[in-house]
Design a protein around this motif. Structure first.
Motif: not given
Ligand code: HEM
Ligand code: CU
Ligand code: CU
Lengths: 183, 567
Positions: B340-348, B351-355, B516-517
């Motif tokens: 369900i959340f595998g994609w969350v841990t792989a997020l960048p 990357n300060p813009a993403f966080s 970026t991922p």
């Protein structure tokens, strides 16, 4: 996509998870909207905003009359506060009107109320806007000059309560206090 | 024909092609994006310095400032942050949103200069008169409090200057459409910015209605406007401008999640309708600042809080779903399909813009949204009005939400528009986390102290003799959070300014990647476009959110039953 104009047709209705969420969100907004009218009729705590325009001088005169007629003593502040060293202590008749002035920088006079009785508490200001904040209960109402704001209020707990000012009213704002005793 | 064309593609147009995205950039727009953004960041820094001193004063054990400077800097902080930083940066965003995505050029350089000049003049006037001690009235300047006329005049100049900037935005949109610099429908980012601009017009007109008679009164030309009328109209400015901020912030969410992870709105129709809801239903939400006021009746209060607000709330709940859902779809299509959340841990996350964006979504939604709707409930407001719960709420909307999103945006704007790579990239990577953490602590401190009755805008809480150890403890949390947030803010400002001066120049090449991922083996772009049940993680997240919301909301009704009956 998010940054380029859309050229293909993009309109389609919500579906799947999106539809589920939309349904939940709409339902929840509906519940919240209904809570307020429900509480207005069934709940005991409401701000109806009952108010009458009044000239500050007239409100002052009414309050003075109220104080002279109902004074029962003097409240001496045990806390050092040059803005409020003592206040007349006034007990309004049960079920009757009580007057409270907000001015730079005290709430005048001190009130003594009876548990379970209902009062019409008139709030107004002689100068700036003030904030009536009854502590430690944490009940808050706005007080404006020129408006007689009437709270129909029933004390349901005994003890000593402090009125704090929570609308900025100048350099003495933090020291603007008053008292309500419930017996 | 070609001379009248405002398309960037027209010959002789001052433009360049971005080395990173391949998009066209109008050089006029670029100049004013730079000017407005830089000036905005300067005001953010000024407001931040005041913020530190305020936090260290509300921290009762430290109690730094003397009383007059506390109120002076509180006025200064409110104006510099909520009005100046936000408005300058938003004008920059508008200029971007109407040009690059539409391949258009800015309507007029002169208009942009006029707007910028008026805003800056007004801003300097206001700041000067506050620091000179002639305007200790808070940003709300509630009558009969009275400031020096320059204060009101400055605000009027800022407002009119902004309106002129907004006009430039609409003119650019119109001309781009007329000259067919693009075909099809404007992208979501531009659409959201347009919603923001429409609300800004309504907002700023309210500002004019209330500020002009107040200015003439301060000059002694006209009688004093009624304080209740002032509050009503002022909040038509003060509240609606927050909706401008929300629109701009949500547009930035769509923009950055698209740039970083390649996400797209999962349903354009729904996302756009949500923006329209903001425009349609926010007008009267100024009511929720007057919930315990005299003179406005219960019916008026309830009607205006519910119909108006909850449809706008609905809009935010829609974006709160579609933004993370877009990210989830993009990540799953890239091949991050674990659980369900595998994609969350792989997020960048580095990357300060993403966080920054992700924190902005979470802080705005979970903390800002829930507290805002609850405090804005007519009766619950009785136990919250003018307590520290109120700044506790808006520091997680306009600061943890909007300001953080704008900071995140800067991590791309500076390389792409100023064409310099960031200095100290490692430090930049932790900046959003530090700022976010600080603001969350600040907000918790404020909110808990506020629920113990501590009032906002108060220099001292010991003279009243009612607040105990717990309230003092939470004010300590406020103080520590404030210091951390200030450090985060300072780092941001220094990184930006340092980069403008010393950052490595980008000419023709792509900007240094923040991370970026990457697409994994088996990635299938677009494969989930028609799978409406692919957003499993997001649906779990939003349902958790709803559960938290309901608990907090009803806990507050419960707390309300503990106070005296009142009508
Ligand atoms: C380092 C970050 C920040 C810190 C530590 C901070 C801290 C504070 C403190 C301590 C107060 C006074 C609360 C009171 O006594 O009533 C305050 C008020 C306020 N802050 Fe901030 N703040 C920060 C950033 C911001 C930002 C970025 C904005 C807007 C975009 C903002 C908007 C406001 C507003 C509107 C007020 C209320 C002013 C008033 O009551 O008139 N703050 N802040
Ligand atoms: Cu006061
Ligand atoms: Cu006050």
């Amino acid at each position: 996509m998010s940054l380029r104009p859309l050229t293909a047709p993009w309109f389609h209705g919500p579906a799947g998870h999106e539809k589920i969420w939309l349904g939940c969100a709409i339902l929840w907004c509906f519940v919240m909207s209904l809570m307020m009218p429900y509480w207005h009729f069934r709940g005991k705590q409401n701000s109806t905003g009952e108010a009458y325009t009044v000239k500050p001088a007239d409100f002052f005169a009414r309050t003075e009359k109220f104080v002279t007629a109902n004074r029962v003593g003097t409240f001496k502040n045990p806390i050092t506060n040059p803005m409020m060293q003592e206040l007349p202590l006034v007990e309004p008749p049960a079920g009757g009107d009580a007057y409270l002035i907000g001015r730079m920088w005290q709430w005048y006079p001190a009130l003594r109320l009876r548990l379970g009785e209902t009062y019409r508490l008139h709030l107004s200001s002689l100068d700036l806007q003030h904030g009536f904040s009854l502590q430690p209960l944490n009940m808050n109402f706005q007080v404006l000059p020129g408006y007689d704001h009437v709270l129909t209020i029933t004390p349901t707990s005994k003890g000593e309560f402090t009125i704090v000012c929570n609308e900025f009213c100048g350099a003495g704002h933090h020291a603007m206090t008053g008292k309500i005793f419930v017996e | 024909m070609s001379t009248s064309s405002h398309s960037l593609a027209a010959p002789g147009t001052p433009g360049r092609v971005c080395g990173t995205t391949g998009l066209g950039v109008c050089l006029d727009a670029q100049r004013f994006i730079k000017l407005n953004a830089v000036v905005g960041i300067v005001f953010l820094l000024l407001g931040g310095i005041a913020a530190l001193l305020l936090a260290l004063t509300r921290w009762q054990t430290v109690h730094l400032l003397p009383v007059d400077w506390f109120y002076r800097l509180l006025t200064f902080h409110g104006i510099n942050m909520l009005i100046l930083w936000i408005l300058f940066f938003e004008v920059a965003i508008l200029y971007f949103a109407c040009t690059t995505p539409l391949n258009a050029r800015l309507f007029s350089r002169k208009v942009a200069y006029t707007s910028f000049g008026m805003m800056l003049t007004g801003a300097v006037m206001v700041d000067y008169i506050i620091i000179a001690g002639q305007a200790d009235v808070m940003m709300t300047s509630y009558l009969p409090l009275l400031a020096h006329p320059l204060f009101y005049l400055g605000i009027i100049l800022v407002a009119v200057g902004t309106l002129i900037g907004v006009f430039n935005f609409f003119a650019t949109l119109y001309v781009a459409k007329r000259d067919r610099s693009y075909t099809g429908s404007v992208p979501i980012v531009t659409f959201g910015a347009t919603a923001a601009a429409i609300i800004a017009v309504v907002t700023l007109l309210h500002g004019a209605v209330v500020m002009i008679p107040t200015f003439t009164y301060s000059m002694g030309w006209t009688p004093q406007p009624d304080p209740a009328w002032y509050r009503l109209i002022w909040w038509g400015l003060g509240h609606q401008s927050q909706q401008v901020n929300v629109c701009a912030m949500v547009s930035v969410w769509y923009l950055l999640t698209h740039i970083v992870v390649g996400s797209r709105p999962i349903n354009e129709a729904v996302c756009r309708t949500a923006f329209v809801l903001y425009v349609l239903f926010i007008n009267l939400a100024s009511a929720h600042h007057l919930l315990v006021d005299p003179g406005v009746g219960a019916t008026w209060k309830i009607w205006n809080t519910s119909y108006a607000m909850y449809l706008a709330v609905l809009a935010s709940m829609v974006h709160g779903f579609t933004v993370p859902a877009g990210v989830e779809i993009a990540m799953r299509e890239k091949g991050y399909t674990n659980g369900i959340f595998g994609w969350v841990t792989a997020l960048p996350w580095k990357n300060p813009a993403f966080s920054g964006t992700a924190l902005s979504v979470v802080i705005f939604g979970f903390l800002g949204g829930i507290t805002g709707v609850t405090l804005g409930t007519q009766q619950i407001n009785i136990i919250a009005h003018n307590t520290l719960r109120i700044p506790g709420h808006f520091h997680v909307t306009v600061v943890g939400g909007t300001t953080l999103a704008f900071m995140a945006l800067a991590y791309y704007v500076i390389p792409l528009i100023f064409q310099r790579d960031f200095i100290f990239r490692r430090v930049a990577r932790i900046q959003p986390w530090l700022f976010g953490l600080g603001i969350v602590l600040l907000s918790f401190g404020m909110s808990f102290a506020g629920s113990m009755g501590v009032s906002r805008r108060s220099w001292d809480i010991d003279t009243q003799g009612v607040y105990g150890a717990a309230a003092h403890l939470w004010l300590g949390v406020l103080g520590i959070g404030g210091v951390l947030a200030f450090i985060g803010l300072l780092i941001f400002a220094l990184l930006c300014v340092g980069t403008l001066l010393f950052g490595e120049k980008i000419e023709g090449r792509a900007m240094a990647d923040w991370g970026t991922p990457p697409a994994l083996a088996g990635s299938q772009p677009g494969s989930l476009a028609h799978d409406h049940y692919a957003t499993k993680g997001t649906i779990v997240l939003v349902l958790t959110f709803l559960a938290c919301f309901a608990v907090y909301y009803f806990a507050n009704w419960k707390a309300l039953t503990d106070v005296w009956p009142v009508r």
